[in-house]
Scaffold this active site. Structure first.
Site, PDB file in Angstrom:
ATOM      1  N   SER A 119       2.862  14.845 -16.418  1.00  0.00           N
ATOM      2  CA  SER A 119       2.238  15.740 -15.300  1.00  0.00           C
ATOM      3  C   SER A 119       3.262  16.679 -14.016  1.00  0.00           C
ATOM      4  CB  SER A 119       1.454  15.270 -13.923  1.00  0.00           C
ATOM      5  OG  SER A 119       0.835  15.815 -13.515  1.00  0.00           O
ATOM      6  N   ASP A 174      -8.027  17.213 -20.667  1.00  0.00           N
ATOM      7  CA  ASP A 174      -8.064  16.902 -19.431  1.00  0.00           C
ATOM      8  C   ASP A 174      -7.942  18.132 -18.200  1.00  0.00           C
ATOM      9  OD1 ASP A 174      -6.185  16.901 -16.977  1.00  0.00           O
ATOM     10  OD2 ASP A 174      -3.809  17.078 -18.701  1.00  0.00           O
ATOM     11  N   HIS A 208      -6.358  13.480 -17.810  1.00  0.00           N
ATOM     12  CA  HIS A 208      -5.077  13.082 -17.126  1.00  0.00           C
ATOM     13  C   HIS A 208      -4.878  12.309 -17.485  1.00  0.00           C
ATOM     14  CE1 HIS A 208      -1.752  15.478 -15.201  1.00  0.00           C
ATOM     15  NE2 HIS A 208      -2.312  15.061 -14.393  1.00  0.00           N
TER      16      HIS A 208
END
EC number: 3.1.2.-
Length: 230
Positions: A119, A174, A208
């Site tokens: 991320s 995600d 995610h």
């Protein structure tokens, strides 16, 4: 690690089981620490590789109503046209370059180092690899995007890493960093570095987060680029 923040604790490290001849530096996501990723790498380790998972400094994050949390740089918004923390991103990249230099001083050449992250950490790993003069072995970029993309040239980058190997991974469900961000990023990366060395893998149903298959793909990528040399 961060010259401007002496309170940042030392990285979580999975030491090599024998003499370290290669290293992986992996950067966690927003609000996290390096500990969970160090555990993940302990599960896929190779005996000659040292895995370094630094912790981001704690700072207020605009996206989260200025609440302070571990963050490599400020995040103002999550839409593709959100303003970006240019000075924060550049400073964070300098801190990571200093960490790479430290490993080189410890005897591991930069071309035996893979940079990676998840991320926000993945975004920083891509930006750092594309802007450093240190020749790296590769980048493993998970569930992320390329920050300051407009600052990069239309054609290939110059410098040390124009032929760098990049493994980019993304979950197709995600909700935080949509798959589209990953797809746009990989298309941009293929114009900046040798496109034959850019691999994009997606994982069905993954949000995610990470998954076992992804970690096995990461292990395969690392072990291929950082084979034992003794």
């Amino acid at each position: 690690m961060c010259g401007n923040n002496m309170s940042t604790p030392l990285p979580a490290i999975v030491p090599a089981a024998r003499k370290a001849t290669a290293a992986v530096i992996f950067l966690h996501g927003l609000g996290d620490t390096g500990h969970g990723w160090a555990e993940a790498f302990a599960g896929i380790r190779s005996s000659h590789i040292k895995y370094i998972c630094p912790h981001a400094p704690v700072r207020p994050v605009t996206l989260n109503m200025n609440v302070a949390m571990p963050s490599w740089f400020d995040i103002i918004g999550l839409s593709p046209d959100s303003q970006e923390d240019e000075s924060g991103i550049k400073q964070a990249a300098e801190n990571i370059k200093a960490l790479i230099d430290q490993e080189v001083k410890n005897g591991i050449p930069s071309n035996r180092i893979i940079l990676g992250g998840f991320s926000q950490g993945g975004a920083l790993s891509l930006y750092t690899a594309l802007t450093t003069q240190q020749k790296l072995a590769g980048v493993t970029a998970l569930s992320c995007w390329l920050p300051l993309r407009a600052s990069f040239p239309q054609g290939p980058i110059g410098g040390a890493n124009r032929d760098i190997s990049i493994l980019q991974c993304h979950g197709d469900c995600d909700p935080l960093v949509p798959l589209m961000f990953g797809s746009l990023t990989v298309e941009k990366l293929k114009t900046l570095v040798n496109p034959a060395n850019v691999t994009f893998k997606t994982y069905e149903g993954m949000m995610h987060s990470s998954c076992q298959q992804e970690m096995m793909d990461v292990k395969q990528f690392i072990d291929k680029l950082l084979p034992p040399i003794d």
